[in-house]
Motif scaffolding. Sequence first.
Motif, short mmCIF file in Angstrom:
data_model
loop_
_atom_site.label_atom_id
_atom_site.label_comp_id
_atom_site.label_asym_id
_atom_site.label_seq_id
_atom_site.Cartn_x
_atom_site.Cartn_y
_atom_site.Cartn_z
N ARG A 101 0.83 -1.20 0.00
CA ARG A 101 0.00 0.00 0.00
C ARG A 101 0.87 1.25 0.00
NH1 ARG A 101 -4.72 -1.85 4.40
NH2 ARG A 101 -5.67 -3.42 3.02
N ILE A 102 1.98 1.23 0.74
CA ILE A 102 2.90 2.38 0.71
C ILE A 102 3.47 2.56 -0.69
CG2 ILE A 102 5.11 3.25 1.57
CD1 ILE A 102 4.48 1.85 4.24
N ALA A 103 3.91 1.45 -1.30
CA ALA A 103 4.48 1.54 -2.64
C ALA A 103 3.47 2.09 -3.64
CB ALA A 103 4.98 0.17 -3.09
N ALA A 104 2.21 1.70 -3.49
CA ALA A 104 1.19 2.12 -4.45
C ALA A 104 0.93 3.62 -4.41
CB ALA A 104 -0.11 1.35 -4.19
N VAL A 105 1.03 4.24 -3.22
CA VAL A 105 0.68 5.66 -3.13
C VAL A 105 1.89 6.57 -2.92
CG1 VAL A 105 -1.63 5.13 -2.25
CG2 VAL A 105 0.22 5.55 -0.63
N MET A 106 3.03 6.01 -2.49
CA MET A 106 4.20 6.85 -2.22
C MET A 106 5.45 6.41 -2.98
SD MET A 106 3.89 7.47 1.90
CE MET A 106 2.40 8.17 2.62
#
Length: 506
Positions: A101-106
Amino acid sequence: MSRVVVVGAGVGGLAVAARLAVAGHEVVVHERAEVVGGKLGRYERDGFVFDTGPSLLTLPQVFADLELGLDPVPLDPVVRHVFADGTVLDSASDPAVFRERIAAVMGAGAAADWERFWRRARRIWAASWRSVLRRPVSPASLAALSWRLADLRAVAPGRSLRALGYRHLRDPRLRMLLDRYATYAGADPRRAPAALAAVPYAELAFGGWYLPGGLHTLAEALSARCRALGVTVVPSSPVTAIRTAHGRVSGVDLADGGVAPADVVVANADALSVYRDLLPCPGRLAGLADRSLAGFVLLLGVRGRTPALAHHTVFFPSYYDAEFDAVFGDPGAGRPARPASDPAVFVTRANDPATHPDGDEAWFVLVNAPPHGTGWAAVDWQRPGLAAAYAEHVLAVLARRGLDVRDRLRFLEWRTPADLAAATGAPGGAIYGTAGSLVRPRNRGPVDGLYLVGGSAHPGGGLPMVTLSARIVADLIGPALTSSPRPRRARSKPGEFGAALRPNSP
């Protein structure tokens, strides 16, 4: 059989009462309020039900040996984070899912940074669990920690949580997310110890949970368990003093003029109140003046449904430090504490039909606030008009962040730090006692037979820490001499409550 008086029926007081009853002691709990639970409060209006204290259960395993019959429900996301630039990041109790989820948005770099931080947080958690959280704190125990060099390096005494974030996390949004965990201990992340990285680790590695009907059902379960074990719980019975004779406790004075004799007294009151009011002890007051954050709360009955909200959603400001500058104040710069003009806003909205009428929602809205009182570090929350004006201001802040609920309100109520102080006896309405200290007041008091339990004592605030505090105190007191041996404590098994236990876990 020892006569034990517990002062206060908060979670810590009830948990230690149950354990001591199992150990064969005669236990009486005196509670100043009309109901049990302490800060784990409940409020109802027009079919809406609010938890007015903690809204998230972590480490449910630590409650297993109390046999409360809890049935917690896992939350996903644990918390939804909404940043000022519009980024939305949902935390997850599965580390791999959260990295995705971090990779997807940041971006992948932010996810890699979080993984490096996570490895450090795991070491801090393991060291804390092994050496601090389950043991009484004392000069000897701290000296023992100093010999465990790996644990000492992991805990990093002298380093702040903010510094740890800057060391591992390049994305300012992830650093902001980490900073918020300092407020779980009522502290400023710029000064809070790096050891508080154990808090996000515990929350995200073991999961965040909800109790159907609201977290106040935990207090009800504890109270029922105590009564089933023969504990006497006396509401509306304030304790005004702790009595001593010949260097040990002998009982407590009650507000109605009575005296309750005791061989052991366990104080589930704020350590500041204990050593300032119940058993004046100036030497123990040192370091207790640095009060933790308080909170300003809105209770909203809201028409309709709000898909943008998770169970817990936090709306961050663009510049978080301005909030900390406001709520903690700065005497060196001549700036007293004040309500933050652009605070982070934490909204709890349970998707639980037991908490709201069909088609509506019950919102618990929290912003960090200075405690109630006088002086540079406090605010007079009873000043006419202040609470009403700040309530409107917080609603306006939410509107600027894209969640304008003002035309959907069935009702609006607020709770200030002054209200919490009046309801629970917490000095100034401060939530966690001493702010962000790595070492809290000891569980063993300065006279024989006196013990401290609860969020202001070791190992700190929050439901699991308070429950560990109760376990520590019960072990210090030990079984009654006339009782049969205590049954072996049940240990949580892998998979219990739907959480796989990790190494060094509770």
